[in-house]
Design an enzyme around this catalytic site. Structure first.
Site, PDB file in Angstrom:
ATOM      1  N   CYS A  75       0.631  -4.406   3.283  1.00 13.06           N
ATOM      2  CA  CYS A  75       1.521  -3.363   2.743  1.00 13.06           C
ATOM      3  C   CYS A  75       2.029  -3.646   1.339  1.00 13.06           C
ATOM      4  CB  CYS A  75       2.734  -3.174   3.661  1.00 13.06           C
ATOM      5  SG  CYS A  75       2.348  -2.778   5.366  1.00 13.06           S
ATOM      6  N   HIS A 136       9.199  -0.828   0.146  1.00 15.44           N
ATOM      7  CA  HIS A 136       8.683  -2.160   0.494  1.00 15.44           C
ATOM      8  C   HIS A 136       8.276  -2.994  -0.720  1.00 15.44           C
ATOM      9  CE1 HIS A 136       6.525  -4.508   3.970  1.00 15.44           C
ATOM     10  NE2 HIS A 136       7.623  -5.109   3.515  1.00 15.44           N
TER      11      HIS A 136
END
EC number: 3.1.6.2
Length: 583
Positions: A75, A136
């Site tokens: 990610c 993130h």
């Protein structure tokens, strides 16, 4: 006089043509990113049982890329590459340790302030910019109010979503990503302390060894301390790390999964409606389908693939809402839409009850956290009705880093000249002006380690892929690293190959049959070219601060955000309060 009258219509036509040309070259841009969606999940990529009519509608109205590659199979580094058009190792957003993503909101690591995102470039060109959903890429550096890594410091005018990621720990009853850490740092030490105490007590009773009471109390205190810290972690992790924000303000802590996708969709729709008269950039970054899986009551139990399928179909519904809104506002022809996933499906995601919570990577080997095709080959769909011919399929190698130079050029923004941009403009390929990708070489990183190189020689249909090392799947013969939940990139977790493991992806996309000098006459010549390209590439990598150093990665209490006036509980729900006030 008549000549002057004739000039007026021509001038009007000229200005109208100029306005139309300007609109076509400066489209609205919507970039949609799923989380952990496999290339085998959407119907347009071959799935026959998951219902994704809206993603399929997007593909049929534009271009489907069949060899679209994430710059990283994890990610955080993948998203850093997507935002900057650069391999994450260039910005320090690739880890040298086992953990390759941020797990705490109060870490000091994140996308460096000197990195330039496509949002910054487009904002400078007059675009309204928004990020809805998952970020993130870090939050703060030195104090909890500096927000140095926050989306609003990286070119976005508006942010609604989560700064970290969706985790099992965020949803009660869904388990934890820290199970291995709990075992090593809590359960095993408590067992050792318990056995030591019982042994000392037995020896003391038998008169074989006189153990001072201080040692007993010290061991009991140590056990109590470990247990207290463990229980405190369990109690506070969710509110401290799983919260919703609007710009710099926490609006829900801990976040609620109730109608969460619907809320993200409403926010995205409202942003579009606010900007019908100005060009806009919307990054819609879904929490689906990363675990913990969730869906609203309208989708729960409706798919043929359990809770994972429910989540995919809810996300597809959301995509449909955005497409319908563009049609209603007559913006569809002037809007470039891109749909992708940050990496492949997480094949090791199996719940404690044995339910499969990961998606499908189709025919491809491996998945999230490794560089087999299943980990990096992701959906790539682009639609722009005014410019891109519908119904196309392109098999050339492309990267999620390509979005950066593509949207920059469309917005009229010059690319930064003080750094290497690894992405390539996709428009010549999408418009049919070029039949080949501009990527002769692509470099596949496992965290910060150069794992493999892809070579697409000019005037050749072959696509060579050489692995310097491969992950050790566990159990042996499986399709993932089930013992560790994800594959790691070094030490005993990998097998190094000398010579490198070589495949021709154009003939063996499943990566089942590594080539040898006996099966490929140019074996050593191919590897020599690939090694020389890898050497040239690594020479372009300056030393940069490691955003995943232990100092940057670990939780820092002075960076922790809490709802104002919530005291030590760090709990609030302004979403619910605002809803009540609106009624």
């Amino acid at each position: 006089m008549p000549l002057r009258k004739m000039k007026i219509p021509f001038l009007l036509l000229f200005f109208l043509w100029e306005a139309e040309s300007h609109t076509a070259s400066r489209p609205n841009i919507i970039l949609v990113m799923a989380d952990d969606l496999g290339i085998g999940d959407p119907g347009c990529y071959g799935n026959k049982t998951l219902r994704t009519p809206n993603i399929d509608r997007l593909a049929s109205g534009g271009v489907k890329l069949t060899q679209h590659l994430a710059a990283s199979p994890l990610c955080t580094p993948s998203r850093a590459a997507f935002m900057t058009g650069r391999y994450p190792v260039r910005s320090g957003m690739a880890s040298w340790s086992r953990t390759g993503v941020f797990l705490f909101t109060a870490s000091s690591g994140g996308l460096p302030t000197n990195e330039i995102t496509f949002a910054k470039l487009l904002k400078d060109q007059g675009y309204s910019t928004a990020l809805i959903g998952k970020w993130h890429l870090g939050m703060s550096c030195h104090s909890k109010t500096d927000f140095c890594h926050h989306p609003l410091h990286h070119g976005f005018d508006y942010f609604y979503g989560i700064s970290l990621t969706n985790l099992r720990d965020c949803k009660p009853g869904e388990g934890s990503v820290f199970t291995t850490a709990f075992k090593r740092l809590v359960f095993i030490p408590l067992q050792i302390i318990g056995v030591t105490l019982l042994t000392f007590a037995a020896l003391n009773c038998l008169g074989l060894l006189r153990v001072p009471l201080g040692i007993f109390f010290s061991l009991l205190f140590l056990a109590a301390l470990i247990l207290t810290l463990f229980l405190g972690f369990l109690h506070y992790f969710r509110p401290l790390n799983c919260f919703m924000m609007r710009n710099y303000e926490i609006i829900q802590q801990p976040m609620s999964y109730d109608n969460l996708t619907q809320r993200l969709t409403v926010e995205a729709a409202q942003f579009i409606q606010r900007n019908t008269e100005t060009p806009f950039l919307l990054v819609l970054s879904y929490l689906h389908v990363h675990t913990a899986l969730f869906s609203s009551k309208d989708f729960a139990g409706k798919s043929k693939h359990g809770v994972y399928g429910d989540a995919v179909e809810e996300m597809d519904w959301s995509v449909g809402q955005i497409l319908n809104l563009l049609d209603e506002l007559r913006l569809a022809n002037d809007t470039l839409i891109y749909f992708t996933s940050d990496q492949g499906a997480h094949v090791e995601e199996v719940s404690s009850k044995g339910e499969i919570h990961g998606g499908s990577n189709g025919i491809y080997k491996g998945g999230k956290a490794n560089n087999w095709e299943g980990g990096i080959r992701v959906p790539g769909i682009l639609r722009w009705p005014r410019v891109i011919q519908a119904g196309q399929k392109i098999d050339e190698p492309t990267s999620n880093m390509d979005i950066f130079p593509t949207v920059a050029k469309l917005a009229g923004a010059p690319l930064p000249e003080d750094r290497i941009i690894d992405g390539r403009d996709l428009m010549p390929l999408l418009e049919g002006k070029s039949q080949r990708s501009d990527h002769e070489f692509l470099f596949h990183y496992c965290n910060a380690y150069l794992n493999a190189v892809r070579w697409h020689p000019q005037n050749s249909t072959s696509i060579w892929k050489a692995f310097f090392f491969t992950p050790n799947f566990n159990p042996v013969g499986s399709n993932g690293c089930f013992a560790t939940h994800v594959c790691f990139c070094f030490g005993s977790y990998v097998t190094h190959h000398d010579p490198p493991l070589l495949f021709d992806i154009s003939k063996d996309p499943r990566e089942r049959n590594p080539l040898t000098p006996a099966t490929e006459p140019r074996f050593y010549e191919i590897l020599k070219v690939i090694q020389e390209a890898a050497d040239r590439h690594t020479q372009t990598l300056p030393e940069v601060p490691n955003q995943f150093s232990w100092d940057n990665f670990l939780w820092k209490p002075w960076l922790q955000l809490c709802c104002p006036s919530s005291g030590l509980s760090c709990q609030c729900d302004r979403e619910k309060q605002d809803k009540r006030l609106s009624h």
